[in-house]
Design a protein around this motif. Structure first.
Motif, PDB file in Angstrom:
ATOM      1  N   THR A  59       0.854  -1.181   0.000  1.00  0.00           N
ATOM      2  CA  THR A  59       0.000   0.000   0.000  1.00  0.00           C
ATOM      3  C   THR A  59       0.892   1.233   0.000  1.00  0.00           C
ATOM      4  O   THR A  59       1.943   1.248   0.642  1.00  0.00           O
ATOM      5  CB  THR A  59      -0.932   0.051   1.232  1.00  0.00           C
ATOM      6  OG1 THR A  59      -0.144   0.116   2.418  1.00  0.00           O
ATOM      7  CG2 THR A  59      -1.847  -1.156   1.274  1.00  0.00           C
ATOM      8  N   ARG A  73      -0.229  -2.518  -4.585  1.00  0.00           N
ATOM      9  CA  ARG A  73      -1.529  -3.184  -4.611  1.00  0.00           C
ATOM     10  C   ARG A  73      -2.622  -2.138  -4.416  1.00  0.00           C
ATOM     11  O   ARG A  73      -3.575  -2.089  -5.176  1.00  0.00           O
ATOM     12  CB  ARG A  73      -1.583  -4.262  -3.528  1.00  0.00           C
ATOM     13  CG  ARG A  73      -2.857  -5.090  -3.546  1.00  0.00           C
ATOM     14  CD  ARG A  73      -2.827  -6.230  -2.546  1.00  0.00           C
ATOM     15  NE  ARG A  73      -2.463  -5.832  -1.200  1.00  0.00           N
ATOM     16  CZ  ARG A  73      -3.302  -5.263  -0.324  1.00  0.00           C
ATOM     17  NH1 ARG A  73      -4.543  -5.039  -0.664  1.00  0.00           N
ATOM     18  NH2 ARG A  73      -2.890  -4.937   0.877  1.00  0.00           N
ATOM     19  N   GLU A  74      -2.499  -1.309  -3.381  1.00  0.00           N
ATOM     20  CA  GLU A  74      -3.449  -0.222  -3.137  1.00  0.00           C
ATOM     21  C   GLU A  74      -2.671   1.082  -3.156  1.00  0.00           C
ATOM     22  O   GLU A  74      -1.780   1.287  -2.337  1.00  0.00           O
ATOM     23  CB  GLU A  74      -4.129  -0.383  -1.777  1.00  0.00           C
ATOM     24  CG  GLU A  74      -5.049  -1.572  -1.701  1.00  0.00           C
ATOM     25  CD  GLU A  74      -5.710  -1.690  -0.330  1.00  0.00           C
ATOM     26  OE1 GLU A  74      -5.858  -0.663   0.357  1.00  0.00           O
ATOM     27  OE2 GLU A  74      -6.061  -2.818   0.029  1.00  0.00           O
ATOM     28  N   TYR A  89      -0.778  -0.832 -10.505  1.00  0.00           N
ATOM     29  CA  TYR A  89      -1.627  -0.873  -9.316  1.00  0.00           C
ATOM     30  C   TYR A  89      -2.689  -1.959  -9.442  1.00  0.00           C
ATOM     31  O   TYR A  89      -2.978  -2.441 -10.530  1.00  0.00           O
ATOM     32  CB  TYR A  89      -2.335   0.478  -9.141  1.00  0.00           C
ATOM     33  CG  TYR A  89      -3.245   0.770 -10.308  1.00  0.00           C
ATOM     34  CD1 TYR A  89      -4.581   0.389 -10.275  1.00  0.00           C
ATOM     35  CD2 TYR A  89      -2.757   1.362 -11.472  1.00  0.00           C
ATOM     36  CE1 TYR A  89      -5.405   0.599 -11.358  1.00  0.00           C
ATOM     37  CE2 TYR A  89      -3.576   1.572 -12.553  1.00  0.00           C
ATOM     38  CZ  TYR A  89      -4.897   1.195 -12.497  1.00  0.00           C
ATOM     39  OH  TYR A  89      -5.707   1.389 -13.581  1.00  0.00           O
ATOM     40  N   ALA A  91      -5.583  -1.373  -7.050  1.00  0.00           N
ATOM     41  CA  ALA A  91      -6.657  -0.422  -6.746  1.00  0.00           C
ATOM     42  C   ALA A  91      -6.029   0.965  -6.675  1.00  0.00           C
ATOM     43  O   ALA A  91      -4.976   1.142  -6.070  1.00  0.00           O
ATOM     44  CB  ALA A  91      -7.329  -0.772  -5.422  1.00  0.00           C
TER      45      ALA A  91
END
Length: 129
Positions: A59, A73-74, A89, A91
């Protein structure tokens, strides 16, 4: 992540300038400048921070300047962020006013070897005010 126990948190203050790669299993908060690649679990970048190099994190919340590719990932890109480089990415959230010069590509775990242009999955994108 290998450990689900209380994770540690490291802070690089605004008075620090680091040349070299940073690899941390901990969460990382950067207010200073880094010239090198960063790999960590979770990254929070302050508005005054400058990163020149690649960023890889589960993240990431970016508010400063990044010159290099970002893989997360986030990913949250705040309105004060100025990013020059490609963004990969799962999200993505971008605040209105953020500046990004580069390509966006959704990471597809089932097609790791394929180039981002070959991935057929629609990216997940949200814009926050």
């Amino acid at each position: 992540m290998a450990s689900k126990s209380n994770s540690t948190f490291s802070v690089l203050g605004s008075d620090l300038a680091i040349k070299g790669d940073i690899k941390a299993s901990a969460d990382l908060h950067i207010d200073g400048s880094v010239e090198g690649d960063i790999a960590c679990s979770s990254l929070v970048q302050g508005e005054t921070s400058t990163i020149t190099g690649g960023v890889k994190a589960e993240t990431a919340r970016l508010a400063g300047t990044v010159n290099g590719s970002i893989t997360a990932r986030e990913l949250v890109i705040l309105k004060s962020a100025k990013i020059t480089g490609d963004v990969y990415y799962d999200a993505l959230t971008i605040e209105q006013g953020a500046q990004v010069e580069g390509r966006f590509a959704h990471r597809d775990k089932s097609v790791k070897a394929a180039a981002p242009a070959q991935q057929a999955k629609q990216p997940e994108l949200s814009v926050a005010n």
